[in-house]
Scaffold this motif. Structure first.
Motif, short mmCIF file in Angstrom:
data_model
loop_
_atom_site.label_atom_id
_atom_site.label_comp_id
_atom_site.label_asym_id
_atom_site.label_seq_id
_atom_site.Cartn_x
_atom_site.Cartn_y
_atom_site.Cartn_z
N ASN A 293 0.79 -1.23 0.00
CA ASN A 293 0.00 0.00 0.00
C ASN A 293 0.82 1.28 0.00
OD1 ASN A 293 0.85 -0.35 2.66
ND2 ASN A 293 -1.19 -0.83 3.43
N THR A 294 1.69 1.47 0.98
CA THR A 294 2.44 2.73 1.04
C THR A 294 3.40 2.87 -0.14
OG1 THR A 294 4.05 1.67 2.53
CG2 THR A 294 2.26 2.92 3.54
N GLU A 295 3.97 1.74 -0.59
CA GLU A 295 4.85 1.80 -1.75
C GLU A 295 4.09 2.21 -3.00
OE1 GLU A 295 4.49 -0.70 0.29
OE2 GLU A 295 6.43 -1.37 1.08
N ALA A 296 2.87 1.67 -3.17
CA ALA A 296 2.04 2.03 -4.33
C ALA A 296 1.64 3.49 -4.26
CB ALA A 296 0.81 1.13 -4.39
N LEU A 297 1.32 3.99 -3.07
CA LEU A 297 1.00 5.40 -2.91
C LEU A 297 2.17 6.28 -3.31
CD1 LEU A 297 -0.90 5.32 0.52
CD2 LEU A 297 -1.91 5.77 -1.72
N ALA A 298 3.37 5.89 -2.88
CA ALA A 298 4.55 6.69 -3.18
C ALA A 298 4.85 6.71 -4.68
CB ALA A 298 5.76 6.15 -2.41
N VAL A 299 4.73 5.55 -5.33
CA VAL A 299 4.99 5.47 -6.76
C VAL A 299 3.97 6.28 -7.55
CG1 VAL A 299 4.99 3.87 -8.73
CG2 VAL A 299 6.20 3.25 -6.64
N SER A 300 2.74 6.37 -7.03
CA SER A 300 1.65 7.06 -7.74
C SER A 300 1.46 8.50 -7.26
CB SER A 300 0.35 6.28 -7.54
OG SER A 300 0.46 4.95 -8.01
N ASN A 301 2.48 9.10 -6.69
CA ASN A 301 2.31 10.41 -6.08
C ASN A 301 1.86 11.48 -7.07
OD1 ASN A 301 4.95 12.16 -6.84
ND2 ASN A 301 5.53 10.04 -6.53
N GLU A 302 2.35 11.44 -8.31
CA GLU A 302 1.96 12.44 -9.29
C GLU A 302 0.47 12.32 -9.64
OE1 GLU A 302 3.63 15.02 -10.42
OE2 GLU A 302 5.25 14.45 -9.05
N GLN A 303 -0.01 11.08 -9.68
CA GLN A 303 -1.44 10.86 -9.95
C GLN A 303 -2.29 11.39 -8.81
OE1 GLN A 303 -2.58 8.85 -12.72
NE2 GLN A 303 -4.70 9.36 -12.24
N LEU A 304 -1.91 11.10 -7.58
CA LEU A 304 -2.68 11.49 -6.41
C LEU A 304 -2.78 13.01 -6.28
CD1 LEU A 304 -1.25 8.87 -3.89
CD2 LEU A 304 -3.57 8.91 -4.81
N LYS A 305 -1.71 13.70 -6.65
CA LYS A 305 -1.72 15.17 -6.57
C LYS A 305 -2.74 15.78 -7.52
CE LYS A 305 3.19 15.51 -5.32
NZ LYS A 305 4.54 15.88 -5.82
N ARG A 306 -3.10 15.08 -8.59
CA ARG A 306 -4.02 15.61 -9.59
C ARG A 306 -5.46 15.16 -9.39
NH1 ARG A 306 0.96 14.93 -12.15
NH2 ARG A 306 1.51 16.51 -13.72
N MET A 307 -5.70 14.29 -8.40
CA MET A 307 -7.04 13.74 -8.18
C MET A 307 -7.79 14.54 -7.14
SD MET A 307 -5.98 9.70 -8.29
CE MET A 307 -7.43 9.16 -7.43
#
Length: 409
Positions: A146-160
């Motif tokens: 979970n936390t690794e996936a969140l970190a890898v997807s940080n650019e996506q999360l910032k835009r959501m």
């Protein structure tokens, strides 16, 4: 009769999700139906269909074969630790992480995992009619955690927007890291571990879509990045050294959590037993009521809904509750020597329930990780729904155990 109760239980778990939904009117029941059907097929294929059973068992055997290489590394440094009968939980279950984490990281570095994750996520989105990133993130968690996936997807999360980030936070309660699957298969049946992982991902999407329905316009339904560019810029051996160090830290963190949680729960159990024993003496009742019994009382109705007999349900309920309050390793360590003697249904239910990070400590890790990625407004919004995040994780574990239990008797 127990099969009928198991089926009813699945409807009850879905009903609880509907009851606590943020927006019942927007639940996309067509997609939910497709996802439920997909998990029924997967559970049937992996548990009941001979080819599926053989495939999962073969993969579990392959992981066990790989773990022998991890023991070879441990034996080179500490020969006495890997002698027959001498391996304790840390050596047999946790030290293999020192091999598996770098192996996964190398696959990330070579861009093998990102391509595989993207391909599976694309297929899952097409089948389930869910937004692309949510499906992609579910597959990403299956490999990375979970936390690794969140970190890898940080650019996506910032835009959501904040509601979609909440969906991701809910889903994050239901994953495990592929890097510690090797630890699980040394303590509980490997074929059930590998069955639970994909079912958890589908159930995470089901529960999140019911608890937090989100509508995404086509122009917003895109994936911004599926690569960890920071990893790719590092020289290989520098990257590998960091990976090994991170694996070592992970082992120490898990050991620290297990020791601390077991010690704290034992102390609390002693205090509760002492208190209830004194009260019982005053009123003339023999015996005492400990922490396991107190926690098990809460989970007992849910254990019954998984199609377990009354006596087995009481024990399993205590184990499920302890897993939620502490973590899965604490319970696995307690049952690893006896799980093979359980009835097939009980073994399937408790094993698959344990294969997730759905516990109190995971909430802190997810919220903390998101605070470092998204803005304050989004972070505060997610923090308001911490109880719903825990509910999502528990419901996913119950549904996975319920789906598998349908075919394990």
């Amino acid at each position: 009769m127990f099969l009928v109760i198991n089926i009813i239980g699945l409807f009850v778990f879905l009903g609880i999700a509907v009851l606590f939904s943020r927006n019942r009117k927007n639940i996309q029941w067509t997609s939910i139906g497709i996802l439920v059907l997909l998990n029924l097929v997967l559970a049937w294929f992996f548990i009941y269909f001979p080819w599926g059973r053989a495939g999962v068992q073969g993969l579990a055997n392959g992981i066990a074969w790989m773990i022998n290489s991890a023991h070879a590394g441990t034996g080179f440094a500490f020969a006495s630790w890997v002698k027959p009968g001498a391996m304790d939980m840390a050596v047999s279950a946790l030290f293999p992480i020192l091999l598996v984490v770098p192996l996964f990281d190398i696959l990330m570095y070579l861009n093998v995992l990102p391509k595989l994750i993207g391909a599976i996520g694309w297929v899952l989105a097409k089948i389930t009619r869910q937004p692309k990133f949510e499906s992609f993130f579910g597959i990403e968690m299956m490999f990375l955690g979970n936390t690794e996936a969140l970190a890898v997807s940080n650019e996506q999360l910032k835009r959501m927007n904040e509601t979609r980030v909440l969906t991701i936070a809910m889903m994050s309660m239901s994953s495990v890291s592929g890097a510690i699957v090797g630890a699980y298969v040394t303590m509980v049946p490997g074929e059930l571990v590998l069955t639970a992982i994909p079912l958890n991902i589908i159930n995470a999407i089901i529960v999140a879509c019911i608890l937090n329905p989100v509508s995404v316009e086509e122009k917003e339904d895109i994936i911004y990045s599926i690569k960890n560019n920071e990893v790719e810029r590092q020289p290989f051996f520098s990257f590998l050294g960091d990976s090994v160090l991170n694996a070592g830290k992970l082992v120490l963190i898990i050991i620290a959590f297990v020791i601390s949680f077991v010690a704290l729960s034992d102390l609390l159990d002693r205090l509760i037993n002492l208190f209830t024993g004194i009260i019982g003496g005053w009123i003339g009742v023999k015996g005492s009521f400990g922490l396991d019994q107190m926690l098990g009382t809460v989970m007992y109705p849910f254990a019954l809904l998984l199609g377990l007999p009354f006596d087995e349900a009481w024990v399993v309920a205590q184990q499920m509750a302890k897993k939620i309050v502490t973590n899965e390793f604490v319970v696995m360590g307690q049952i690893k020597d006896v799980v093979a003697s359980y009835s097939p249904h009980r073994r399937a239910v408790i094993t698959t329930f344990l294969i997730s990070f759905a516990n109190f400590s995971t909430i802190g890790m997810i919220v903390g990780t998101l605070k470092g990625i998204v803005d304050q407004k989004t972070s505060d919004f997610v923090s308001k729904y911490v109880p719903m995040m825990l509910l999502a994780g528990i419901l996913v574990s119950l549904m996975t155990a319920g789906f598998v239990g349908l075919f394990a008797w």
